[in-house]
Design a protein around this motif. Sequence first.
Motif, PDB file in Angstrom:
ATOM      1  N   LEU A   1       0.824  -1.203   0.000  1.00 23.59           N
ATOM      2  CA  LEU A   1       0.000   0.000   0.000  1.00 23.59           C
ATOM      3  C   LEU A   1       0.861   1.258   0.000  1.00 23.59           C
ATOM      4  N   ALA A   2       1.975   1.212   0.733  1.00 25.06           N
ATOM      5  CA  ALA A   2       2.884   2.361   0.760  1.00 25.06           C
ATOM      6  C   ALA A   2       3.495   2.605  -0.611  1.00 25.06           C
ATOM      7  N   ALA A   3       3.949   1.545  -1.245  1.00 25.99           N
ATOM      8  CA  ALA A   3       4.588   1.675  -2.554  1.00 25.99           C
ATOM      9  C   ALA A   3       3.612   2.186  -3.605  1.00 25.99           C
ATOM     10  N   ILE A   4       2.348   1.743  -3.524  1.00 30.62           N
ATOM     11  CA  ILE A   4       1.338   2.165  -4.498  1.00 30.62           C
ATOM     12  C   ILE A   4       0.944   3.627  -4.280  1.00 30.62           C
ATOM     13  N   SER A   5       0.744   4.006  -3.027  1.00 37.38           N
ATOM     14  CA  SER A   5       0.227   5.347  -2.731  1.00 37.38           C
ATOM     15  C   SER A   5       1.299   6.425  -2.783  1.00 37.38           C
ATOM     16  N   HIS A   6       2.575   6.030  -2.631  1.00 36.02           N
ATOM     17  CA  HIS A   6       3.667   7.003  -2.661  1.00 36.02           C
ATOM     18  C   HIS A   6       4.815   6.460  -3.527  1.00 36.02           C
ATOM     19  N   PRO A   7       4.580   6.329  -4.833  1.00 35.43           N
ATOM     20  CA  PRO A   7       5.611   5.745  -5.711  1.00 35.43           C
ATOM     21  C   PRO A   7       6.869   6.591  -5.808  1.00 35.43           C
ATOM     22  N   GLU A   8       6.769   7.852  -5.428  1.00 32.46           N
ATOM     23  CA  GLU A   8       7.937   8.739  -5.497  1.00 32.46           C
ATOM     24  C   GLU A   8       8.932   8.483  -4.378  1.00 32.46           C
ATOM     25  N   VAL A   9       8.537   7.698  -3.368  1.00 28.42           N
ATOM     26  CA  VAL A   9       9.407   7.438  -2.217  1.00 28.42           C
ATOM     27  C   VAL A   9      10.232   6.180  -2.472  1.00 28.42           C
ATOM     28  N   ALA A  10      11.544   6.323  -2.432  1.00 30.68           N
ATOM     29  CA  ALA A  10      12.432   5.174  -2.637  1.00 30.68           C
ATOM     30  C   ALA A  10      12.671   4.497  -1.300  1.00 30.68           C
ATOM     31  N   ALA A  11      11.687   3.750  -0.845  1.00 27.34           N
ATOM     32  CA  ALA A  11      11.780   3.084   0.456  1.00 27.34           C
ATOM     33  C   ALA A  11      11.238   1.672   0.337  1.00 27.34           C
ATOM     34  N   LYS A  12      11.866   0.753   1.026  1.00 25.49           N
ATOM     35  CA  LYS A  12      11.389  -0.631   1.040  1.00 25.49           C
ATOM     36  C   LYS A  12      11.224  -1.140   2.469  1.00 25.49           C
ATOM     37  N   ALA A  13      12.155  -0.817   3.350  1.00 21.83           N
ATOM     38  CA  ALA A  13      12.100  -1.296   4.731  1.00 21.83           C
ATOM     39  C   ALA A  13      11.170  -0.424   5.568  1.00 21.83           C
ATOM     40  N   LEU A  14      10.646  -0.994   6.645  1.00 28.52           N
ATOM     41  CA  LEU A  14       9.780  -0.237   7.541  1.00 28.52           C
ATOM     42  C   LEU A  14      10.503   0.985   8.096  1.00 28.52           C
ATOM     43  N   ASP A  15      11.753   0.830   8.470  1.00 26.16           N
ATOM     44  CA  ASP A  15      12.517   1.962   9.003  1.00 26.16           C
ATOM     45  C   ASP A  15      12.565   3.121   8.016  1.00 26.16           C
ATOM     46  N   ASP A  16      12.671   2.802   6.729  1.00 28.62           N
ATOM     47  CA  ASP A  16      12.714   3.853   5.707  1.00 28.62           C
ATOM     48  C   ASP A  16      11.399   4.624   5.667  1.00 28.62           C
ATOM     49  N   TRP A  17      10.286   3.918   5.726  1.00 32.11           N
ATOM     50  CA  TRP A  17       8.985   4.578   5.685  1.00 32.11           C
ATOM     51  C   TRP A  17       8.731   5.382   6.952  1.00 32.11           C
ATOM     52  N   LEU A  18       9.136   4.845   8.092  1.00 32.05           N
ATOM     53  CA  LEU A  18       8.967   5.603   9.331  1.00 32.05           C
ATOM     54  C   LEU A  18       9.784   6.889   9.297  1.00 32.05           C
ATOM     55  N   GLN A  19      10.985   6.798   8.758  1.00 27.18           N
ATOM     56  CA  GLN A  19      11.825   7.996   8.647  1.00 27.18           C
ATOM     57  C   GLN A  19      11.214   8.998   7.678  1.00 27.18           C
TER      58      GLN A  19
END
Length: 214
Positions: free
Chosen positions: A143-161
């Motif tokens: 869901l994160a990757a679909i809703s925010h494709p501009e964010v180069a993040a894969k790990a949970l820590d990356d998304w939290l940051q």
Amino acid sequence: MRWPWPRRARASDTRWVVLDVESSGLNPARDRLLAVAAVALRFEGARAWIDANDSFEVLLQQPLDAHAPDKANILIHGLGLAAQRAGEPPAQALQAFHDWAGSAPRLGFHVGFDRAIIERARALHAPPRRHTPAARWLDIEALAAISHPEVAAKALDDWLQHFDIPCAARHQAAADTLATAELLLRLWPALWRAGARDFTGCARLVAGRRWLVG
């Protein structure tokens, strides 16, 4: 020991369950489920919030003759041998979680692992009753990757940051669960704008992404 609050699940997409597990290792076909923590999210149209009064946490009792513990693994999740052996009997703990979660969709970050290790433990200790509806699962990472494709993040820590979401104690199920639930709240406005107005809509978005990738 477990701390389930008295609210019970209803067959409604207005209540979702975000969960996280602790385990004895990273192989769900071999390692043991140690703990489950979860919290409910409530939805009312475009509005969503964490229901802190509707949460669950349980530590599963581990056998005295279990294989020698991985000390590095214990340092990660902080569940020592004494705590593991003082937990609730696995069948009772798993049934309590199942009863609490009810028919609510179950979500987590890279939730495939959580699902596999919970279902293996349930098959070993508390087989589901006949005619029990299958639980619905969805990966928050997708869901994160679909809703925010501009964010180069894969790990949970990356998304939290990326969203500046604090986590009180990473790799402890209860703290990780709250942080992951907060992440889903941050994603919800974009998912809503994309037309995913309920769990089924979110599941369709994820299925469409997999079809495109495949």
